[in-house]
Design an enzyme around this catalytic site. Sequence first.
Site, PDB file in Angstrom:
ATOM      1  N   TYR A 161       0.802  -1.765   0.395  1.00 12.91           N
ATOM      2  CA  TYR A 161      -0.437  -0.159  -0.148  1.00 12.91           C
ATOM      3  C   TYR A 161       0.998   0.878  -0.097  1.00 12.91           C
ATOM      4  O   TYR A 161       0.510   1.967  -1.030  1.00 12.91           O
ATOM      5  CB  TYR A 161      -1.015  -0.102   1.372  1.00 12.91           C
ATOM      6  CG  TYR A 161      -1.764   1.460   1.036  1.00 12.91           C
ATOM      7  CD1 TYR A 161      -2.862   1.727   0.449  1.00 12.91           C
ATOM      8  CD2 TYR A 161      -1.060   2.026   2.042  1.00 12.91           C
ATOM      9  CE1 TYR A 161      -3.355   2.736   0.829  1.00 12.91           C
ATOM     10  CE2 TYR A 161      -1.938   3.303   2.553  1.00 12.91           C
ATOM     11  CZ  TYR A 161      -2.616   3.693   1.230  1.00 12.91           C
ATOM     12  OH  TYR A 161      -3.952   4.845   1.688  1.00 12.91           O
ATOM     13  N   LYS A 165       1.220   4.349  -2.785  1.00 11.27           N
ATOM     14  CA  LYS A 165       0.870   5.643  -3.018  1.00 11.27           C
ATOM     15  C   LYS A 165       2.096   5.954  -3.324  1.00 11.27           C
ATOM     16  O   LYS A 165       2.294   7.280  -3.762  1.00 11.27           O
ATOM     17  CB  LYS A 165       0.338   5.922  -1.370  1.00 11.27           C
ATOM     18  CG  LYS A 165      -0.799   5.524  -0.820  1.00 11.27           C
ATOM     19  CD  LYS A 165      -1.918   5.546  -1.976  1.00 11.27           C
ATOM     20  CE  LYS A 165      -2.672   6.780  -1.684  1.00 11.27           C
ATOM     21  NZ  LYS A 165      -3.806   6.630  -2.461  1.00 11.27           N
TER      22      LYS A 165
HETATM   23  N1  LIG Z   1      -8.809   5.779   5.045  1.00 12.57           N
HETATM   24  C1  LIG Z   1      -7.446   6.951   5.246  1.00 12.57           C
HETATM   25  O1  LIG Z   1      -6.915   7.457   6.814  1.00 12.57           O
HETATM   26  C2  LIG Z   1      -6.806   7.482   4.265  1.00 12.57           C
HETATM   27  C3  LIG Z   1      -7.058   7.595   3.358  1.00 12.57           C
HETATM   28  N2  LIG Z   1      -5.852   8.514   1.982  1.00 12.57           N
HETATM   29  C4  LIG Z   1      -6.842   7.674   0.914  1.00 12.57           C
HETATM   30  O2  LIG Z   1      -7.529   8.656   0.424  1.00 12.57           O
HETATM   31  C5  LIG Z   1      -8.316   8.215  -0.573  1.00 12.57           C
HETATM   32  C6  LIG Z   1      -9.376   7.459  -0.580  1.00 12.57           C
HETATM   33  O3  LIG Z   1      -9.217   6.429   0.486  1.00 12.57           O
HETATM   34  P1  LIG Z   1     -11.052   6.245   1.664  1.00 12.57           P
HETATM   35  O4  LIG Z   1     -12.095   7.152   0.806  1.00 12.57           O
HETATM   36  O5  LIG Z   1     -10.640   6.248   2.935  1.00 12.57           O
HETATM   37  O6  LIG Z   1     -11.200   4.292   0.758  1.00 12.57           O
HETATM   38  P2  LIG Z   1     -12.585   4.169   0.335  1.00 12.57           P
HETATM   39  O7  LIG Z   1     -11.841   2.608   0.027  1.00 12.57           O
HETATM   40  O8  LIG Z   1     -14.166   3.739   1.284  1.00 12.57           O
HETATM   41  O9  LIG Z   1     -12.664   4.719  -1.385  1.00 12.57           O
HETATM   42  C7  LIG Z   1     -12.451   4.540  -2.553  1.00 12.57           C
HETATM   43  C8  LIG Z   1     -12.764   4.448  -3.377  1.00 12.57           C
HETATM   44  O10 LIG Z   1     -12.723   4.244  -4.426  1.00 12.57           O
HETATM   45  C9  LIG Z   1     -12.474   3.057  -5.373  1.00 12.57           C
HETATM   46  N3  LIG Z   1     -12.432   2.100  -6.349  1.00 12.57           N
HETATM   47  C10 LIG Z   1     -10.796   1.385  -5.453  1.00 12.57           C
HETATM   48  N4  LIG Z   1     -11.451   0.920  -6.710  1.00 12.57           N
HETATM   49  C11 LIG Z   1     -11.438   1.464  -7.805  1.00 12.57           C
HETATM   50  C12 LIG Z   1     -11.490   1.273  -9.102  1.00 12.57           C
HETATM   51  N5  LIG Z   1     -10.269   0.029  -9.703  1.00 12.57           N
HETATM   52  N6  LIG Z   1     -12.049   1.788  -9.868  1.00 12.57           N
HETATM   53  C13 LIG Z   1     -12.890   3.071  -9.528  1.00 12.57           C
HETATM   54  N7  LIG Z   1     -12.708   3.307  -8.529  1.00 12.57           N
HETATM   55  C14 LIG Z   1     -12.015   2.124  -7.431  1.00 12.57           C
HETATM   56  C15 LIG Z   1     -13.623   2.374  -3.897  1.00 12.57           C
HETATM   57  O11 LIG Z   1     -15.269   1.659  -4.701  1.00 12.57           O
HETATM   58  C16 LIG Z   1     -14.113   3.764  -2.996  1.00 12.57           C
HETATM   59  O12 LIG Z   1     -15.302   3.883  -3.029  1.00 12.57           O
HETATM   60  C17 LIG Z   1      -7.582   6.419  -1.362  1.00 12.57           C
HETATM   61  O13 LIG Z   1      -7.040   7.314  -2.127  1.00 12.57           O
HETATM   62  C18 LIG Z   1      -6.104   6.579  -0.252  1.00 12.57           C
HETATM   63  O14 LIG Z   1      -5.307   5.569  -0.493  1.00 12.57           O
HETATM   64  C19 LIG Z   1      -5.126   8.551   2.402  1.00 12.57           C
HETATM   65  C20 LIG Z   1      -4.820   8.826   3.818  1.00 12.57           C
HETATM   66  C21 LIG Z   1      -5.478   8.076   4.610  1.00 12.57           C
HETATM   67  C1  LIG Z   2      -4.953  -3.925  17.098  1.00 16.57           C
HETATM   68  C2  LIG Z   2      -3.424  -2.853  16.698  1.00 16.57           C
HETATM   69  C3  LIG Z   2      -2.480  -2.862  17.352  1.00 16.57           C
HETATM   70  C4  LIG Z   2      -4.000  -1.782  16.045  1.00 16.57           C
HETATM   71  C5  LIG Z   2      -4.519  -1.664  14.933  1.00 16.57           C
HETATM   72  C6  LIG Z   2      -4.759  -0.198  14.262  1.00 16.57           C
HETATM   73  C7  LIG Z   2      -4.573   0.147  12.769  1.00 16.57           C
HETATM   74  C8  LIG Z   2      -5.660  -1.295  12.097  1.00 16.57           C
HETATM   75  C9  LIG Z   2      -4.879   0.517  12.267  1.00 16.57           C
HETATM   76  C10 LIG Z   2      -3.466   1.874  13.098  1.00 16.57           C
HETATM   77  C11 LIG Z   2      -2.824   3.422  12.220  1.00 16.57           C
HETATM   78  C12 LIG Z   2      -3.632   2.816  11.585  1.00 16.57           C
HETATM   79  C13 LIG Z   2      -3.408   3.599   9.444  1.00 16.57           C
HETATM   80  C14 LIG Z   2      -3.312   5.239   9.932  1.00 16.57           C
HETATM   81  O1  LIG Z   2      -3.766   5.859   9.944  1.00 16.57           O
HETATM   82  C15 LIG Z   2      -2.143   5.528   8.449  1.00 16.57           C
HETATM   83  C16 LIG Z   2      -3.159   5.215   7.098  1.00 16.57           C
HETATM   84  C17 LIG Z   2      -3.252   6.507   6.357  1.00 16.57           C
HETATM   85  C18 LIG Z   2      -3.895   5.717   4.964  1.00 16.57           C
HETATM   86  O2  LIG Z   2      -3.385   6.301   3.089  1.00 16.57           O
HETATM   87  C19 LIG Z   2      -4.629   4.588   4.419  1.00 16.57           C
HETATM   88  C20 LIG Z   2      -5.075   4.139   6.024  1.00 16.57           C
HETATM   89  C21 LIG Z   2      -3.645   3.622   6.630  1.00 16.57           C
HETATM   90  C22 LIG Z   2      -3.042   3.149   6.373  1.00 16.57           C
HETATM   91  C23 LIG Z   2      -4.563   3.479   8.530  1.00 16.57           C
HETATM   92  C24 LIG Z   2      -5.322   1.860   8.894  1.00 16.57           C
HETATM   93  C25 LIG Z   2      -5.047   1.271   9.741  1.00 16.57           C
HETATM   94  C26 LIG Z   2      -4.347   0.980  10.911  1.00 16.57           C
HETATM   95  C27 LIG Z   2      -2.734   0.721  10.266  1.00 16.57           C
END
Ligand SMILES: NC(=O)C1=CN([C@@H]2O[C@H](COP(=O)(O)OP(=O)(O)OC[C@H]3O[C@@H](n4cnc5c(N)ncnc54)[C@H](O)[C@@H]3O)[C@@H](O)[C@H]2O)C=CC1
Ligand SMILES: CC(C)CCC[C@@H](C)[C@H]1CC[C@H]2[C@@H]3[C@H](O)CC4=CC(=O)CC[C@]4(C)[C@H]3CC[C@]12C
Length: 371
Positions: A161, A165
Amino acid sequence: MAGTAQAQEQVYLVTGGCGFLGEHVVRMLLQQQEPRLREIRIFDLHLSPWLEELKTGPVQVTAIQGDVTQAHEVAAAVAGAHVVIHTAGLVDVFGRSSPKTIHEVNVQGTKNVIEACVQTGTRFLVYTSSMEVVGPNIKGHPFYSRGNEETPYEAVHSHPYPCSKALAEQLVLEANGRRVRGGLPLVTCALRPTGIYGEGHQIMRDFYRQGLRLGCRLFRAIPASVEHGRVYVGNVAWMHVLVARELEQREKLMGGQVYFCYDESPYKSYEDFNMEFLAPCGLRLVGTRPLVPYWLLVLLATLNALLQWLLRPFLLYAPMLNPYTLAVANTTFTVSTNKAQRHFGYEPLFSWEDSRNRTIRWVQAVEGSPS
Ligand SMILES: NC(=O)C1=CN([C@@H]2O[C@H](COP(=O)(O)OP(=O)(O)OC[C@H]3O[C@@H](n4cnc5c(N)ncnc54)[C@H](O)[C@@H]3O)[C@@H](O)[C@H]2O)C=CC1
Ligand SMILES: CC(C)CCC[C@@H](C)[C@H]1CC[C@H]2[C@@H]3[C@H](O)CC4=CC(=O)CC[C@]4(C)[C@H]3CC[C@]12C
């Protein structure tokens, strides 16, 4: 006059618009009532039913079911768009998907978005990157003194992952300045959220349900002294909208830049931060120190990874605890920066109190809803 007509004709494309972050971006675009906005296209592998309720407003909402790994589908969706907000991605740190699939969606998918912009003449591309692009690294180095975009840090990754990214972010930044159809330069930038929380956060929901199963208790696994960066989804969405809006006016300053996403969320350990929402919902975190020694957690995480590998031919075993998630949760990584404020006037739209209350209300509503 031509300028005015053009100004009222903007089309935004949000890839991954049905995801956790993507939905907030779409709703934010509609709420902010951007006067120039005519149409929002939502491109996602899976379209959500809530899209229907958005189709009644003054801005045209177009849902496009498609796959970012398919270049022709991406090109068709991008054609005629003014800005692309590329949030689509495969967020998999539990080993549900193969490294190849993660690479295809996150790297090849991003390549397809860039090429589509170049071919069709779309000039502005906002990419959702991640703090994971920087770290924590495989050596478990903390990101000392709340780093910013300039802080030196040895970014070494092995997990698919963060690797994907990082590669995708690099592609986006390198594409800045490429000539798009019509001869003008492409303007790109990347936003790096830390761990996003808020309404729709599935891992928070999973922790809540696990706590309910365990008699309204969760057991501390990580020392309270390990700080983990978190940011509210509404503020991350707002930052995307602002960047999309400002990129045209400030292309020299913002083109090719990265920005951490930040707000007023407090610096806490992953578990203590979650308790800000789960405690008001009746859960309690047991232990002021981890109940299980760290070496045992490492052992369990390694065992989980081994089991995942052994069972792969028969079933999918993807628990939350694995060596990677343990390392991320157990490494101090927080950011402190004002680059977004300096470059495009970003201020968080939601205060910490607001973000907290909204998230609590959402967790409370989760109770009784289907898993
Ligand atoms: N959730 C988090 O804590 C963080 C997320 N991100 C980034 O933010 C972005 C959004 O993440 P989330 O909303 O958390 O994830 P999510 O899984 O809820 O949303 C991702 C969306 O992309 C769509 N998707 C996946 N594969 C696809 C494909 N092949 N074609 C078209 N659409 C596709 C999914 O159907 C989903 O709706 C991602 O790029 C992720 O890397 C960055 C930092 C932290
Ligand atoms: C029981 C364990 C010790 C605790 C597990 C917690 C984990 C599942 C989560 C702790 C930190 C999270 C990640 C972090 O917030 C940064 C992220 C950024 C992204 O771009 C995608 C998600 C994630 C990797 C997030 C995923 C869950 C954790 C690893």
